[in-house]
Write a protein that holds these residues in place. Structure first.
Motif, PDB file in Angstrom:
ATOM      1  N   ARG A  79      38.629  54.909  36.454  1.00 38.05           N
ATOM      2  CA  ARG A  79      39.269  55.825  37.389  1.00 38.05           C
ATOM      3  C   ARG A  79      38.246  56.668  38.153  1.00 38.05           C
ATOM      4  NH1 ARG A  79      43.315  59.067  33.695  1.00 38.05           N
ATOM      5  NH2 ARG A  79      43.876  59.933  35.695  1.00 38.05           N
ATOM      6  N   CYS A  80      37.078  56.890  37.583  1.00 41.22           N
ATOM      7  CA  CYS A  80      36.047  57.654  38.286  1.00 41.22           C
ATOM      8  C   CYS A  80      35.627  56.964  39.580  1.00 41.22           C
ATOM      9  CB  CYS A  80      34.822  57.846  37.402  1.00 41.22           C
ATOM     10  SG  CYS A  80      35.093  58.813  35.890  1.00 41.22           S
ATOM     11  N   GLU A  81      35.407  55.638  39.500  1.00 40.51           N
ATOM     12  CA  GLU A  81      34.915  54.869  40.646  1.00 40.51           C
ATOM     13  C   GLU A  81      35.999  53.992  41.265  1.00 40.51           C
ATOM     14  OE1 GLU A  81      31.855  55.041  42.026  1.00 40.51           O
ATOM     15  OE2 GLU A  81      31.380  56.689  40.648  1.00 40.51           O
ATOM     16  N   GLU A  82      37.236  54.101  40.753  1.00 36.84           N
ATOM     17  CA  GLU A  82      38.379  53.338  41.270  1.00 36.84           C
ATOM     18  C   GLU A  82      38.105  51.835  41.240  1.00 36.84           C
ATOM     19  OE1 GLU A  82      39.441  54.939  45.074  1.00 36.84           O
ATOM     20  OE2 GLU A  82      40.259  56.779  44.221  1.00 36.84           O
ATOM     21  N   VAL A  83      37.640  51.365  40.097  1.00 34.68           N
ATOM     22  CA  VAL A  83      37.358  49.941  39.896  1.00 34.68           C
ATOM     23  C   VAL A  83      38.542  49.317  39.158  1.00 34.68           C
ATOM     24  CG1 VAL A  83      35.789  48.253  38.879  1.00 34.68           C
ATOM     25  CG2 VAL A  83      34.895  50.416  39.772  1.00 34.68           C
ATOM     26  N   SER A  84      39.073  48.239  39.694  1.00 32.84           N
ATOM     27  CA  SER A  84      40.242  47.588  39.107  1.00 32.84           C
ATOM     28  C   SER A  84      39.826  46.447  38.186  1.00 32.84           C
ATOM     29  CB  SER A  84      41.154  47.046  40.208  1.00 32.84           C
ATOM     30  OG  SER A  84      40.528  45.954  40.868  1.00 32.84           O
ATOM     31  N   ALA A  85      40.799  45.945  37.431  1.00 31.64           N
ATOM     32  CA  ALA A  85      40.545  44.773  36.595  1.00 31.64           C
ATOM     33  C   ALA A  85      40.166  43.581  37.461  1.00 31.64           C
ATOM     34  CB  ALA A  85      41.784  44.457  35.760  1.00 31.64           C
ATOM     35  N   GLY A  86      40.794  43.470  38.633  1.00 31.53           N
ATOM     36  CA  GLY A  86      40.451  42.383  39.547  1.00 31.53           C
ATOM     37  C   GLY A  86      39.025  42.475  40.056  1.00 31.53           C
ATOM     38  N   ASP A  87      38.554  43.706  40.311  1.00 26.93           N
ATOM     39  CA  ASP A  87      37.159  43.890  40.739  1.00 26.93           C
ATOM     40  C   ASP A  87      36.196  43.385  39.679  1.00 26.93           C
ATOM     41  OD1 ASP A  87      37.962  45.129  43.120  1.00 26.93           O
ATOM     42  OD2 ASP A  87      37.973  47.117  42.191  1.00 26.93           O
ATOM     43  N   ILE A  88      36.490  43.675  38.438  1.00 27.16           N
ATOM     44  CA  ILE A  88      35.618  43.236  37.336  1.00 27.16           C
ATOM     45  C   ILE A  88      35.645  41.724  37.216  1.00 27.16           C
ATOM     46  CG2 ILE A  88      35.291  43.339  34.835  1.00 27.16           C
ATOM     47  CD1 ILE A  88      36.419  46.214  34.960  1.00 27.16           C
ATOM     48  N   ARG A  89      36.850  41.133  37.313  1.00 32.45           N
ATOM     49  CA  ARG A  89      36.949  39.668  37.218  1.00 32.45           C
ATOM     50  C   ARG A  89      36.223  38.995  38.379  1.00 32.45           C
ATOM     51  NH1 ARG A  89      42.885  40.776  35.634  1.00 32.45           N
ATOM     52  NH2 ARG A  89      42.867  40.523  33.360  1.00 32.45           N
ATOM     53  N   GLN A  90      36.297  39.581  39.557  1.00 35.83           N
ATOM     54  CA  GLN A  90      35.600  39.012  40.699  1.00 35.83           C
ATOM     55  C   GLN A  90      34.093  39.066  40.498  1.00 35.83           C
ATOM     56  OE1 GLN A  90      36.687  37.344  43.322  1.00 35.83           O
ATOM     57  NE2 GLN A  90      34.567  37.103  44.058  1.00 35.83           N
ATOM     58  N   THR A  91      33.614  40.146  39.923  1.00 39.50           N
ATOM     59  CA  THR A  91      32.184  40.277  39.640  1.00 39.50           C
ATOM     60  C   THR A  91      31.732  39.203  38.660  1.00 39.50           C
ATOM     61  OG1 THR A  91      32.299  42.663  40.026  1.00 39.50           O
ATOM     62  CG2 THR A  91      30.401  41.856  38.803  1.00 39.50           C
ATOM     63  N   VAL A  92      32.559  38.948  37.641  1.00 33.61           N
ATOM     64  CA  VAL A  92      32.246  37.888  36.684  1.00 33.61           C
ATOM     65  C   VAL A  92      32.247  36.532  37.377  1.00 33.61           C
ATOM     66  CG1 VAL A  92      33.017  36.707  34.590  1.00 33.61           C
ATOM     67  CG2 VAL A  92      33.121  39.203  34.719  1.00 33.61           C
ATOM     68  N   ALA A  93      33.216  36.319  38.270  1.00 29.46           N
ATOM     69  CA  ALA A  93      33.300  35.047  38.999  1.00 29.46           C
ATOM     70  C   ALA A  93      32.066  34.803  39.863  1.00 29.46           C
ATOM     71  CB  ALA A  93      34.557  35.021  39.865  1.00 29.46           C
ATOM     72  N   GLU A  94      31.399  35.880  40.250  1.00 28.94           N
ATOM     73  CA  GLU A  94      30.186  35.762  41.053  1.00 28.94           C
ATOM     74  C   GLU A  94      28.951  35.479  40.204  1.00 28.94           C
ATOM     75  OE1 GLU A  94      30.177  39.444  43.117  1.00 28.94           O
ATOM     76  OE2 GLU A  94      31.856  38.909  44.436  1.00 28.94           O
ATOM     77  N   GLY A  95      29.150  35.368  38.896  1.00 28.23           N
ATOM     78  CA  GLY A  95      28.067  34.971  38.021  1.00 28.23           C
ATOM     79  C   GLY A  95      27.465  36.054  37.156  1.00 28.23           C
ATOM     80  N   HIS A  96      28.064  37.237  37.139  1.00 21.68           N
ATOM     81  CA  HIS A  96      27.525  38.354  36.357  1.00 21.68           C
ATOM     82  C   HIS A  96      28.406  38.575  35.124  1.00 21.68           C
ATOM     83  CE1 HIS A  96      25.263  39.026  40.014  1.00 21.68           C
ATOM     84  NE2 HIS A  96      26.407  39.119  40.692  1.00 21.68           N
TER      85      HIS A  96
END
Length: 453
Positions: A375-392
């Motif tokens: 909630r501090c940085e307004e990061v969603s579960a989808g944002d995290i999954r997308q980051t993983v999909a990019e290889g991280h």
């Protein structure tokens, strides 16, 4: 030893008992605590002008709470006691502190870290609405401020604290609408053999649930909090019972899935960490006597693994005895051995609790993409999954790419949930994802402070 040669961080059961042990050997430790009045979370003290009795505040734990409080009250004349003081950084045998807007540094030769624990949060849609609290925050409101978080409250999650806080609210006169426990009854039945090792503690837990159901408060087991709804604040909750979705109007929700250790200070001190399957977390390493991997640093209480208030007192005394022995004092080795044996028994009970209240491993798979995780940085579960999909997939790399855990709380609230999502999205074991590295300041600081002369 000179004053402040020994510093204790945390005036909960572990820190207070450690200070008492050191004073008994003629030493004068410095005891630093963030709260106005010591006691820790479980024995949190109300302001002096509040008049609710200990029996009302602490129930079965009233005598233990009063004993811890009176111990600290007697010690204040013999120690350097610093309440309302935040330790926000540590390096080179120096603690950076902030107290009432004044920054200072405290030097030490030996340090006992007793930083305790906070709630483990697994977010659900709507958890950022006003009127949603963690179980610990709801307990603080009741104990320290003498008020309820709402007029019609739902408690959800899992773990012994769920039933305790619901009971405390109902006992205080609040309207408790329901208890939503993600742990199935079958799990608690399987855990009974291990839990029988601490019959008094088991009896208290069974009493809380029985007391709630006897007064008509619904207790739903094996269910999952699905979402929280409302406009300006909470208006209702929705939960999943098998294939069925159910809804209940309310104006406040308190939820958490057990507790997580506060490990940031140990991390800044350079302590080694190891994966604890029992706690489902990375914890600072300590030996059976309380020594960390850093010379002169000792670990006690829930900050190095969740075991409860009784174990915290024992661990605080044991860490102090170990420190004394390491600095040339003659201590009773039989007492240290006795404490280690008792802590071993509580550890076996802790395994039983994990069986009774298992971690909801399905959470990451069912968390919707649009749900806010950080909630501090307004990061969603989808944002995290997308980051993983990019290889991280290493958690600190994920943090760098999408800013999860980079805000005010430094990942204290969202870090474990983010790690669960990364592990599930990458198909990796949770331990292999790594842990968020500790960063100073441990907690937010104001822009303008005075510097102690």
């Amino acid at each position: 030893m000179k004053q402040n040669d020994i510093v204790i961080v945390g005036a909960g059961p572990a820190g207070i008992r450690a200070a008492q042990t050191l004073v008994a050997y003629g030493l004068q430790p410095c005891l630093i605590d963030e709260s106005l009045r010591g006691g820790g979370q479980i024995y949190r003290r109300q302001p002096e002008n509040f008049k609710r009795s200990a029996k009302v505040l602490y129930g079965f734990e009233a005598s233990k709470a009063q004993a811890v409080h009176s111990t600290l009250d007697r010690l204040t004349a013999d120690i350097d006691y610093r309440p309302e003081t935040l330790v926000w950084n540590a390096e080179s045998h120096t603690l950076d502190t902030l107290s009432n807007g004044v920054a200072a540094q405290v030097r030490y030769k030996h340090l006992i870290v007793a930083t305790g624990a906070t709630d483990r949060i697994l977010p659900v849609p709507g958890w950022t609405l006003p009127g949603v609290y963690s179980l610990g925050a709801a307990q603080i409101a009741l104990k320290f401020q003498g008020c309820a978080i709402g007029e019609r409250v739902v408690f959800a999650g899992s773990g012994p604290l769920l039933y305790l806080v619901a009971y405390q609210y109902a006992k205080a006169g609040a309207k408790v609408l329901a208890v939503l426990d993600s742990a199935p009854l079958s799990a608690q039945t399987r855990a009974l053999p291990a839990l029988l090792g601490q019959p008094a503690t088991l009896a208290k837990g069974m009493f809380y649930r029985g007391w709630l159901t006897a007064r008509g408060i619904p207790v739903h087991q094996g269910v999952a909090l699905d979402s929280i709804h409302g406009q300006q604040r909470v208006g209702s909750v929705q939960w999943r019972d098998g294939a069925h979705l159910k809804r209940l109007d309310c104006d406040a929700v308190a939820f958490a899935h057990a507790l997580r250790s506060e490990t940031q200070l140990a991390d800044l001190l350079g302590c080694e960490f190891d994966w604890s399957a029992l706690n489902r977390a990375w914890l600072p390493v300590r030996d059976a006597s309380g020594r960390s991997s850093v010379e002169g640093v000792y670990l006690a209480g829930d900050g190095a693994g969740i075991m409860g208030a009784d174990a915290a007192e024992m661990a605080g005394e044991l860490a102090a005895l170990t420190l004394l022995s390491d600095t040339g004092h003659q201590v009773d080795p039989n007492r240290s051995g006795e404490l280690q044996r008792k802590l071993g028994g509580i550890q076996r009970f802790r395994h039983g609790l994990e069986t009774a209240f298992p971690f909801p491993e399905h959470w990451a798979a069912t968390a919707p993409d649009e749900m806010t995780v950080c909630r501090c940085e307004e990061v969603s579960a989808g944002d995290i999954r997308q980051t993983v999909a990019e290889g991280h997939w290493e958690i600190n790399r994920v943090k760098a790419m999408c800013r999860v855990g980079m805000g005010r709380c430094q990942g204290r609230m969202c870090g474990l949930a983010a790690t669960e999502l990364v592990a599930h999205a990458s198909g990796r074991d949770i331990a292999s994802v790594g842990r968020l590295r500790g960063q100073a300041p441990i907690k937010p600081l104001p822009f303008g402070v005075e510097i102690e002369p």
